[in-house]
Write a protein that holds these residues in place. Structure first.
Motif, mmCIF file in Angstrom:
data_model
loop_
_atom_site.group_PDB
_atom_site.id
_atom_site.type_symbol
_atom_site.label_atom_id
_atom_site.label_comp_id
_atom_site.label_asym_id
_atom_site.label_seq_id
_atom_site.Cartn_x
_atom_site.Cartn_y
_atom_site.Cartn_z
ATOM 1 N N VAL A 28 -12.789 -45.420 -40.705
ATOM 2 C CA VAL A 28 -12.688 -44.180 -41.443
ATOM 3 C C VAL A 28 -13.847 -44.102 -42.417
ATOM 4 N N PRO A 29 -14.683 -43.052 -42.338
ATOM 5 C CA PRO A 29 -15.855 -42.973 -43.207
ATOM 6 C C PRO A 29 -15.453 -42.700 -44.641
ATOM 7 N N PRO A 30 -16.294 -43.127 -45.585
ATOM 8 C CA PRO A 30 -16.002 -42.796 -46.976
ATOM 9 C C PRO A 30 -16.107 -41.300 -47.184
ATOM 10 N N PRO A 31 -15.428 -40.772 -48.197
ATOM 11 C CA PRO A 31 -15.509 -39.321 -48.420
ATOM 12 C C PRO A 31 -16.910 -38.900 -48.800
ATOM 13 N N ALA A 32 -17.288 -37.686 -48.396
ATOM 14 C CA ALA A 32 -18.570 -37.140 -48.811
ATOM 15 C C ALA A 32 -18.571 -36.979 -50.323
ATOM 16 N N VAL A 33 -19.712 -37.257 -50.925
ATOM 17 C CA VAL A 33 -19.803 -37.290 -52.374
ATOM 18 C C VAL A 33 -20.384 -35.991 -52.911
ATOM 19 N N ALA A 34 -19.791 -35.484 -53.964
ATOM 20 C CA ALA A 34 -20.270 -34.254 -54.575
ATOM 21 C C ALA A 34 -21.583 -34.496 -55.301
ATOM 22 N N ALA A 35 -22.358 -33.413 -55.486
ATOM 23 C CA ALA A 35 -23.588 -33.491 -56.270
ATOM 24 C C ALA A 35 -23.237 -33.722 -57.739
ATOM 25 N N PRO A 36 -24.159 -34.293 -58.520
ATOM 26 C CA PRO A 36 -23.865 -34.602 -59.920
ATOM 27 C C PRO A 36 -23.470 -33.377 -60.744
ATOM 28 N N THR A 37 -23.885 -32.190 -60.330
ATOM 29 C CA THR A 37 -23.598 -30.979 -61.112
ATOM 30 C C THR A 37 -22.235 -30.380 -60.787
ATOM 31 N N ALA A 42 -13.926 -30.145 -57.362
ATOM 32 C CA ALA A 42 -14.451 -28.814 -57.069
ATOM 33 C C ALA A 42 -15.162 -28.790 -55.723
ATOM 34 N N PHE A 43 -15.935 -29.828 -55.449
ATOM 35 C CA PHE A 43 -16.629 -29.921 -54.167
ATOM 36 C C PHE A 43 -15.631 -29.980 -53.019
ATOM 37 N N ASP A 44 -14.605 -30.818 -53.144
ATOM 38 C CA ASP A 44 -13.610 -30.941 -52.082
ATOM 39 C C ASP A 44 -12.868 -29.628 -51.865
ATOM 40 N N ALA A 45 -12.579 -28.912 -52.941
ATOM 41 C CA ALA A 45 -11.890 -27.629 -52.818
ATOM 42 C C ALA A 45 -12.770 -26.610 -52.092
ATOM 43 N N ARG A 46 -14.050 -26.618 -52.405
ATOM 44 C CA ARG A 46 -14.975 -25.672 -51.775
ATOM 45 C C ARG A 46 -15.152 -25.982 -50.288
ATOM 46 N N MET A 47 -15.113 -27.263 -49.941
ATOM 47 C CA MET A 47 -15.321 -27.677 -48.555
ATOM 48 C C MET A 47 -14.038 -27.697 -47.739
ATOM 49 N N HIS A 48 -12.895 -27.444 -48.364
ATOM 50 C CA HIS A 48 -11.603 -27.666 -47.705
ATOM 51 C C HIS A 48 -11.470 -26.889 -46.399
ATOM 52 N N GLU A 258 -34.426 -22.946 -56.876
ATOM 53 C CA GLU A 258 -34.162 -21.595 -57.367
ATOM 54 C C GLU A 258 -33.366 -20.787 -56.345
ATOM 55 N N LEU A 259 -33.723 -20.935 -55.087
ATOM 56 C CA LEU A 259 -33.069 -20.189 -54.027
ATOM 57 C C LEU A 259 -31.588 -20.563 -53.936
ATOM 58 N N MET A 260 -31.293 -21.855 -53.950
ATOM 59 C CA MET A 260 -29.908 -22.301 -53.845
ATOM 60 C C MET A 260 -29.100 -21.900 -55.078
ATOM 61 N N ALA A 261 -29.722 -21.967 -56.248
ATOM 62 C CA ALA A 261 -29.021 -21.574 -57.473
ATOM 63 C C ALA A 261 -28.680 -20.089 -57.437
ATOM 64 N N MET A 262 -29.589 -19.281 -56.959
ATOM 65 C CA MET A 262 -29.334 -17.846 -56.851
ATOM 66 C C MET A 262 -28.174 -17.571 -55.900
ATOM 67 N N VAL A 263 -28.155 -18.266 -54.754
ATOM 68 C CA VAL A 263 -27.090 -18.074 -53.780
ATOM 69 C C VAL A 263 -25.748 -18.497 -54.366
ATOM 70 N N ARG A 264 -25.719 -19.648 -55.031
ATOM 71 C CA ARG A 264 -24.449 -20.137 -55.580
ATOM 72 C C ARG A 264 -23.942 -19.245 -56.711
ATOM 73 N N LYS A 265 -24.837 -18.660 -57.476
ATOM 74 C CA LYS A 265 -24.399 -17.757 -58.535
ATOM 75 C C LYS A 265 -23.749 -16.518 -57.938
ATOM 76 N N ALA A 266 -24.333 -15.991 -56.864
ATOM 77 C CA ALA A 266 -23.788 -14.792 -56.224
ATOM 78 C C ALA A 266 -22.537 -15.102 -55.405
ATOM 79 N N GLN A 267 -22.491 -16.308 -54.824
ATOM 80 C CA GLN A 267 -21.399 -16.694 -53.932
ATOM 81 C C GLN A 267 -20.906 -18.095 -54.319
ATOM 82 N N PRO A 268 -20.096 -18.211 -55.355
ATOM 83 C CA PRO A 268 -19.700 -19.544 -55.853
ATOM 84 C C PRO A 268 -18.988 -20.415 -54.824
ATOM 85 N N GLY A 269 -18.306 -19.820 -53.881
ATOM 86 C CA GLY A 269 -17.564 -20.615 -52.918
ATOM 87 C C GLY A 269 -18.312 -20.935 -51.649
ATOM 88 N N ILE A 270 -19.575 -20.538 -51.570
ATOM 89 C CA ILE A 270 -20.325 -20.675 -50.319
ATOM 90 C C ILE A 270 -20.601 -22.133 -49.979
#
Length: 478
Positions: A28-37, A42-48, A258-270
């Motif tokens: 069984v692989p270890p769980p994917a790790v969220a980014a430091p930010t 929150a990461f697991d909820a977004r990826m659920h 910058e591109l990813m930050a813009m996308v996440r601001k517009a679409q927090p759950g993406i």
């Protein structure tokens, strides 16, 4: 896609291995790790939803669909969506010939969405813009788009149709653009595999009228503007599937942070893949945390193959074609069988990944029957056996030579039998009394203990030739 698929012959050993041979030793692989930010919760909820979906439908569709693998009547080698590059066609000439052929029929998007639903896919990802630069949405920063050429917002049609069928929606968006005059990598000189821009205009180092930095800045601004249009106008977007980066043209080449930050601001759950950063090995066949950086994306995307051991510790999605090309080609008849595709889905799930399976519609949006029939066959199998795929986890036991194993979150195991052993028995090193039944139909199977092994007696003939699934659970939970 990033790379042109290899000929089917080159893929055959991989595909045979997926469908027949046992997987390497797994755990069984270890769980994917969220980014430091972002917190792990929150990461697991977004990826659920994405982790539970396990199966999505990919769609490659654009002007290249009208070429159907030929340029001026001559077959062109390579993947169909790369025909502009492969035939070395200048951008203006490409547009002149291809635009009249692109005539989306009414209701095409509904056909796609219903096919995806019928196939058991939980999400649909489609090409909002491929490398040719033709945008399917109404873009204010370009006239090389659907609104200006066919007077329709095709992204709106597809997104609405997918949502009407209860599907999650993903946008594939190419970060390169062979049509845009400011696109700065016309010679691709620094890329790993030199790929001449279709304009075929070499840029001399001493050309006083060519400023790569200025062109790059103009192109970055254009890229950001088109992506902003996509994430601002179409409601919740569930996946943004970036494509085409390579050493020398990746990451901050695209102003990725910058591109990813813009996308996440517009679409927090993406959810986003990591193809803004090609050199970090999205298609590393071994799969390793040594290159994967969660700051660069949520999941990685091995292409045209399922890694032998999955990608331990990383959320991943294998993207595959049904034949040898992503875009529509009237010349490629080398179709994988429905059985091969079903077993590939099982193999992917058994290693903890998702499968994104591609169709390439014609220029009018109609889906070739070869693709539709295979999607329907997968859907038929999933209706009988979906519990063994949706929300499943990777095989927690040792590999087996008769098929694959997936695990349910509730403790059940699902044994996917590809090949019936000669003695008609499955043997597993698993403790305790176990209850075994066919997932499809519920017929109870005889079991016994033989030392530290559980023995499951199969029926004389496997009821499903593609993959017979046995549900196994502890006797107390029967």
């Amino acid at each position: 896609m990033f790379s042109m698929p290899s000929p089917r012959a080159a893929l055959a050993p991989v595909l045979i291995a997926l469908a027949v041979a046992a997987a390497p030793a797994a755990a069984v692989p270890p769980p994917a790790v969220a980014a430091p930010t972002e917190s792990q919760a929150a990461f697991d909820a977004r990826m659920h939803w994405w982790r539970e979906a396990r199966f999505g439908m990919f769609v490659h569709w654009g002007l290249y669909s009208g070429a159907a693998g030929r340029w001026n009547g001559v077959p062109v080698k390579g993947s169909a969506e790369w025909i502009q590059r492969n035939a070395h066609v200048p951008a203006d000439e490409y547009a002149r010939q291809m635009l009249p052929l692109f005539k989306p029929q009414p209701g095409f998007a509904r056909e796609w969405a219903r096919l995806a639903k019928r196939a058991g896919a939980r999400y649909l990802v489609f090409t909002s813009k491929h490398h040719e630069g033709y945008a399917l949405h109404d873009s204010a920063v370009s006239r090389f788009d659907a609104k200006d050429t066919v007077d329709r917002d095709l992204v709106r049609e597809i997104v609405d149709a997918a949502r009407a069928e209860g599907l999650k929606v993903g946008l594939y968006h190419s970060v390169i653009d062979w049509h845009h005059p400011a696109y700065p990598y016309r010679d691709f000189a620094r890329l790993e595999q030199p790929l001449p821009h279709p304009l075929e205009k070499a840029v001399p180092a001493d050309d006083p009228d060519y400023d790569r930095r200025a062109n790059l800045k103009a192109y970055q601004d254009f890229l950001q503007a088109q992506v902003r249009e996509l994430v601002d106008r179409y409601g919740p977007i569930d996946v943004l599937w970036w494509d085409y980066s390579n050493p020398g043209a990746e990451g901050e080449t695209w102003r990725a942070t910058e591109l990813m930050a813009m996308v996440r601001k517009a679409q927090p759950g993406i959810v986003m893949n990591n193809r803004l950063y090609r050199s970090l090995g999205y298609d590393d066949p071994q799969g390793s945390l040594r290159w994967f950086d969660r700051a660069h994306g949520d999941f990685t995307t091995p292409e045209q193959a399922v890694p032998a051991q999955g990608v331990p510790g990383v959320d991943w999605e294998a993207c595959l074609t049904m034949n040898g090309t992503w875009g529509y080609s009237a010349l490629d008849h080398d179709w994988k069988s429905s059985r091969e595709l079903i077993r590939t889905l099982v193999d992917t799930a058994s290693k903890g990944g998702n499968l994104l399976l591609n169709i390439g519609p014609r220029a009018d949006g109609s889906v070739p029957e070869e693709s539709a029939a295979r999607m329907r066959a997968i859907g038929d199998w999933l209706r009988r056996n979906g519990d063994a795929i949706y929300a499943s986890r990777a095989n927690p036991l040792q590999p087996v030579d008769w098929g694959r194993i997936t695990a349910g979150a509730d403790g059940r195991l699902f044994l996917h039998v590809f090949d019936r052993p000669a003695d008609g028995e499955l043997r597993l090193r698993i403790a305790g009394a176990q209850y075994a039944r066919l997932l499809d139909g519920g017929a109870v199977l005889d079991t016994r203990r033989d030392g530290n092994e559980l023995v499951i007696v199969l029926p004389p003939r496997l009821p499903d030739a593609d993959a017979t699934v046995i549900e196994l659970r502890a006797q107390a939970n029967r």
